[in-house]
Design a protein around this motif. Sequence first.
Motif, mmCIF file in Angstrom:
data_model
loop_
_atom_site.group_PDB
_atom_site.id
_atom_site.type_symbol
_atom_site.label_atom_id
_atom_site.label_comp_id
_atom_site.label_asym_id
_atom_site.label_seq_id
_atom_site.Cartn_x
_atom_site.Cartn_y
_atom_site.Cartn_z
ATOM 1 N N ALA A 302 0.747 -1.587 0.035
ATOM 2 C CA ALA A 302 0.116 -0.090 -0.336
ATOM 3 C C ALA A 302 0.797 1.654 0.427
ATOM 4 N N ALA A 303 1.806 1.052 0.809
ATOM 5 C CA ALA A 303 2.694 2.509 0.816
ATOM 6 C C ALA A 303 3.814 2.251 -0.363
ATOM 7 N N GLN A 304 3.933 1.676 -1.299
ATOM 8 C CA GLN A 304 4.369 2.351 -2.449
ATOM 9 C C GLN A 304 3.429 2.421 -3.406
ATOM 10 N N ARG A 332 -6.403 -9.608 5.515
ATOM 11 C CA ARG A 332 -8.327 -9.433 4.390
ATOM 12 C C ARG A 332 -8.199 -7.810 4.429
ATOM 13 N N GLU A 333 -8.374 -7.381 5.934
ATOM 14 C CA GLU A 333 -9.065 -6.168 5.979
ATOM 15 C C GLU A 333 -7.627 -4.928 5.387
ATOM 16 N N GLN A 334 -6.473 -5.007 5.638
ATOM 17 C CA GLN A 334 -6.089 -4.135 5.181
ATOM 18 C C GLN A 334 -5.921 -4.136 3.408
ATOM 19 N N TRP A 335 -5.383 -5.418 3.193
ATOM 20 C CA TRP A 335 -5.307 -5.546 1.710
ATOM 21 C C TRP A 335 -6.486 -4.998 1.157
ATOM 22 N N GLU A 341 -9.899 -1.429 -2.247
ATOM 23 C CA GLU A 341 -10.941 -0.419 -2.571
ATOM 24 C C GLU A 341 -10.375 1.373 -3.092
ATOM 25 N N PRO A 342 -9.006 1.759 -2.673
ATOM 26 C CA PRO A 342 -8.624 2.700 -3.166
ATOM 27 C C PRO A 342 -8.703 2.188 -4.938
ATOM 28 N N LEU A 378 -4.417 -11.288 -3.786
ATOM 29 C CA LEU A 378 -4.408 -11.167 -4.680
ATOM 30 C C LEU A 378 -5.565 -11.635 -5.515
ATOM 31 N N SER A 379 -5.960 -12.584 -6.088
ATOM 32 C CA SER A 379 -6.756 -13.048 -7.107
ATOM 33 C C SER A 379 -7.955 -12.204 -7.394
ATOM 34 N N GLU A 380 -8.388 -11.303 -5.873
ATOM 35 C CA GLU A 380 -9.519 -10.837 -6.289
ATOM 36 C C GLU A 380 -9.063 -9.363 -7.179
#
Length: 1432
Positions: A302-304, A332-335, A341-342, A378-380
């Motif tokens: 996320a930071a990158q 899962r929440e972080q992903w 979502e972003p 990641l498959s999402e």
Amino acid sequence: MEVLAAIGLAGNIIQFVDFGGKLISKTAEIQKSSTGALAENINIETATDDLALLSTKLHDSANSAGDTALQELCQSCNAVATELLTVLDSIKVHGGQNKWKSFRKALRSVWSKEDIALLEKQLARFRDELNLRVAVDLRSVAEVAVTGSADNVSNRERVIQVNKEQSSRLNNLDLNTKNLVDAIIRQKDVFDKAHTILQRQCLEKLAVAAAAPFNSYDRRNDFDCIQNTRVGLLQDIREWADGNNKRPIFWLRGLAGTGKSTIARTIAHYYHDRRRLAASFFFSRDIGGDVRDARKFFTTIAAQLARASDPLGNYICDAINQKSDVVNQAPREQWRQLILEPLLKLQCSALRLSLVLVVDALDECGNEDDIRTILDLLSEVRLLRAVRLRILITSRPEIPVRQSFSEIPDTEHHDFVLHDISRSIVDCDIRVFIKYHFEAIREKCMFDLEWPGEETIEALVEHASGLFIWAATACRFIKDGRRFTERRLSAILGDDTSTTAPEKGLDTIYLKVLQSSIHVDFNEHETNEHCSILREALGAIVTLFASLSIDSLARLVNITTKDIDESLGDLHAILDIRKDRRLPIRLHHPSFRDFLLNRTRCDDPRFWVDESIAHELIANSCIDLLSTELRRDICDLHQPGPIAGDISDQKIEKSLSTALQYACQYWVQHLKRSDAQLEDNSKTYNFLRQHLLHWFEALSLLGKISEAVLAIQVLEDMIDAKKSPNLHAFVYDSKRFILYNRSIIEEAPLQTYCSALVFAPRGSLVHKQFKKEILSWIKRSPQRVEEWSALVQTLEGHTRDVNTVVFSPDGKLVASASNDETVQVWDAATGAAVQTLKGHIHWVKTVVFSPDGKLIASASYDRTVRIWDAVIGTAVQTLKGHTNKVNTVVFSPDGKLVASASDDKTIQVWDATTGAAAQTLKGHTDRVKTVVFSPDGKLIASVSNDRTVRVWDATTGAAVQTLKGHTQDVNTVVFSPDGKLIASASNDETVRVWDATAGTAVQTLEGHTDWVKTVVFSPDGKLIASASNDETVRVWDTATGAAVQTLKGHTDRVKTVVFSPDGKLIASVSNDRTVRVWDATTGAAVQTLKGHTQDVNTVVFSPDGKLIASASYDRTVRVWDATAGAAAQTLKGHTHDVNTVVFSPDGKLIASASNDETVRVWDTATGAAVQTLKGHTDWVKTVVFSPDGKLVVSASNDKTVRVWDAMTGAAAQTLKGHTGWVKTVVFSPDGKLIASASKDRTVRVWDAVTGATIQTLKGHTDWVNTVVFSPDGELIASVSGDRTVRIWDAVTGAAMRMFEGHTYEVNTVVFSPDSKLVASASIEGTVRVWDAATGAAVRVFQDCSTSTLAFSKDSLYLCTDQGSHIIDSDLWATKQNHNSSLFIKDNWISFGNTKLLWLPSEYRPSCSAFQNNLVVLGLPSGIVKVIEFNIP
């Protein structure tokens, strides 16, 4: 209105809209920015003047306008202009001129982002309306011009003239206004950059793995594919990433040494240079730490991502700001919140992105569950449509990775097997690779241009057997040979590899490298010594859980840095050894670890490393290092209460070396992987007995205290209790110690030696071993129980009553539901909080896990059921349909259905996946409290306030049985594990067991003394546990109905109880806001000191401070020895609650007032009842001795004050006159007067001898709570529910002053010893100190809920039942001999600004008292505790 007048009027509007728009838009940027400097010519004064002028013009235009629409438009514009003027005036006053920070701060304080957005919309509307209006008017002018009348020419000329004037007007704003706008525009770049900095500050909250990116410092020596190698494969990957391939994941798999990481790095570099690299994460066991597992995987990605795209970065920052705790939540929440979502939001914008994410060496992620989670999430990316995100993943073909990919449809990932590439293609690439590196060797060694020759190159290619790692290792080995370069080349080529497998060739070169480190001039002894040191060093390097530098490694394994340097000096071909000695040693490739630990592959016994022995050696080295360097207060904090988060990283790193940190974290893991036998008197046992608490302290400083819990549990599992009883007992006690104290040790490291030891049971082995370590601040500990109770942990975090608790199916998690409208998820092993599930808008009554543990369902009084993802905590479904409170929710055994019970008298059955309603079960005639499925899912049972249990067919919804027998409301029902029995709990104080088939009653379990709220079977069905309002949990034998255990410890109603899946633990929740975990096997009753059996409501010291008296709702008064803390007397006799207890001035007598309408006088020494003073006809609220101790005065709800002879008990006077309850009574200092305060809103002053009324003080407008004389007897102070303090003349009764400031009822008041100050306390939680002469406020103490106030003798501080508060800190600081100021706040006993002792939940008082260095705690459990501090 005339057309030309309208156009002229429009000029003023346009000028305002133009100026206002620029000002608003640019100041919006200022508001968002964080750094920079305003230009010197920006002057808020001139901006205000210009705007005021425009406002005046608008006002005048509005008054003169004949056109209603334009008039209204002018008025609207003027209103906005006025608002802008107000804003600028505020900025002018608060911000000052030409000061960037104050300008920005002031702007933010008066003008929110929402305000700016609204004003911008208003200006846009003004402009649109104006354009429409003027366009209509101009069309009218044009139509008139076409008629050709004489006036037309004049009109056209006037229109042209007006347009010219308007153009001039718009271009000639006031010079100062233009300066302001122009200066802001010139700062645009600065503002943009500042805005970005401010916006991106939130990214600092993301925990990132610094070594994860392909271009991180730790990977600076890694290389891309050499030009003209891997050409076809790289092209395939680029075409997949850039083309229209719909499969978003490319899995590149291959055996060790086939070049996967180099390819991944090359691709990452390629897209990085083209600004299309979303992120990269290169796992590595060698680097270790954060890139060894997935804890920081998604936050690092996320930071990158945030830095790869500004719009995307804004969405990620928004996610962090909206839910700051996401950085600590599950993967899962972080992903989903930080990445998916972003990306989904981004694809809704006009921007189109095509990005590549590279994940290398996924197989080196240390946790198989993490691998599955990463691939699943990641498959999402398949959900993305407009945004293209391509993910390249490399790994060995290990089972966890293969299995995870098998669960992803083939249409969503592309597989490429690297080792299946044609050998000729691979050989061609290796040939290029070798030639490239040999060219560098040739130049370095100044060999001939023909060296080494095509034949040699071909031989090397043949030896590589398709493995790039062989070629890379060979090249490094030969290059490092210096003057022996050709000898090393010959040595490599000397082995025949024509028939060997690729792995064998790699083993051969690894062995050659190792053997080359043995110098030819070594004798046998030196060779053996070299190999021994080398084997130990390499064994450590390949078995460490995190890489260490040479210096740290030397410190850990106790080998000199010189020996390690010399031993590893010739191994650069296989080890990445940095010049910077602070950097860790890394393997060039993980295949070397596999080689070294495999006895078959590493067939030279001088180098082979026995993995279990290596782990044992490191474990012993860790213990040696810990034993040498750990100590109490290792960071030299010198105070018991510093919070771990407030201690700087620099201080921690200075005090705990890298090697020591490693030893703290991993010594148990190494011990577990060894074959070491843990025995009594072993090194492990001796270490724990000497340094256990030092180790806990160190882990707390490192933020790793939960790992201590897990480590202790690992040790316990490793010990044979029969062979090593002493070690096992000590480790078990250590487990109980850390589980009980985890939260406070985590928060404040040095409380390990305070709270944790002070409150440990007397028989605790840890307490006995380390009691000398208790910090010197604690002079005397309170009396404690003898042994650990059945209570294992107390989980704190809810802010209101906890209603339900449940274990996850695997027993790893605990979930609790609370009236604070949340569900909390906890780690069952460590007690750490995992998730807080928010969304309900009313009390949450029930929570339950789905059978597979993936979902959580909660039922709330907000009439909904919510389904949550158990891992990430997000809401999956909100089930609506009930028309009243939902009391219970449960999953069917297969997890496909959810059933809920409600106050609407129905049971709803839902589809757990879709949320659709499946059945509505009707039949109960009152609210339904509980619903449950049978184990086979075929039946549903429900209970109701209609006193019945009903059984339903889960498929059809038909009623099967109605079980009758309870005589009051039924609260809970449950099936036995085999489905043959049903148990129900009722307000009739019984549990009933029924035959599920026949519906007949089997057992009636009696023993509870209050409503039974919950009942549950153990997993094997042999036990039943029930929870009751009688504050206990009872355990019963299912077959016989006999009571097995009674678990005591809760201090309020127990609402829910549950067994852990293995049946070893019982968890219960109570209205005391705690979750308690019990040992189901021992179930030992909590051992307590004999004391009160209900809440203690008052504690007081005797005049000499040697005794303590306490009053309780258990109808007794107890006298305690203040020195020993033991109960000296129990004064029994009252038949109702005791409200007040007081000592006589000489301490020989005690008087107590009770709701039994009596006052009792007791002999302090013997405890004998001296007098029972009867006469009151209602509750007696207060009693007090006269200053000479001869009289006792009591105040009652019977509206009277009674005066008694303390020795004879004779009634001396009955003071009548009040028309409401008398709440307080007090003697004047000389004992001649009595003052009483009443609910009739008056204070009455009486003659103590005659009983005559002297004064009736009127003025309060609500009941009077307290009255008190000043020490000189001249003044009376009273406080009331009317929120005021009133001062009266004690002689004349005249009202002198009224102090106002409290916002709620005032309940207590007191004078200072010199009568100059007055202090008052309110139920709002504040204490106010006033000047008695002037009424001026001297000091206000917030967050101080107290009913007890007293000044110190020198009036420097105020004593309350929560501790002491300094009144004048400057004066207090100048005094050399001031008294101590102990107080209780936020569960801490503190002294001044120093936190001394944290109070566990069982030791948090309902009332308290302080005297000198003594603290007395009156506990809700009825026990009184005394603690003495050693404070100079």
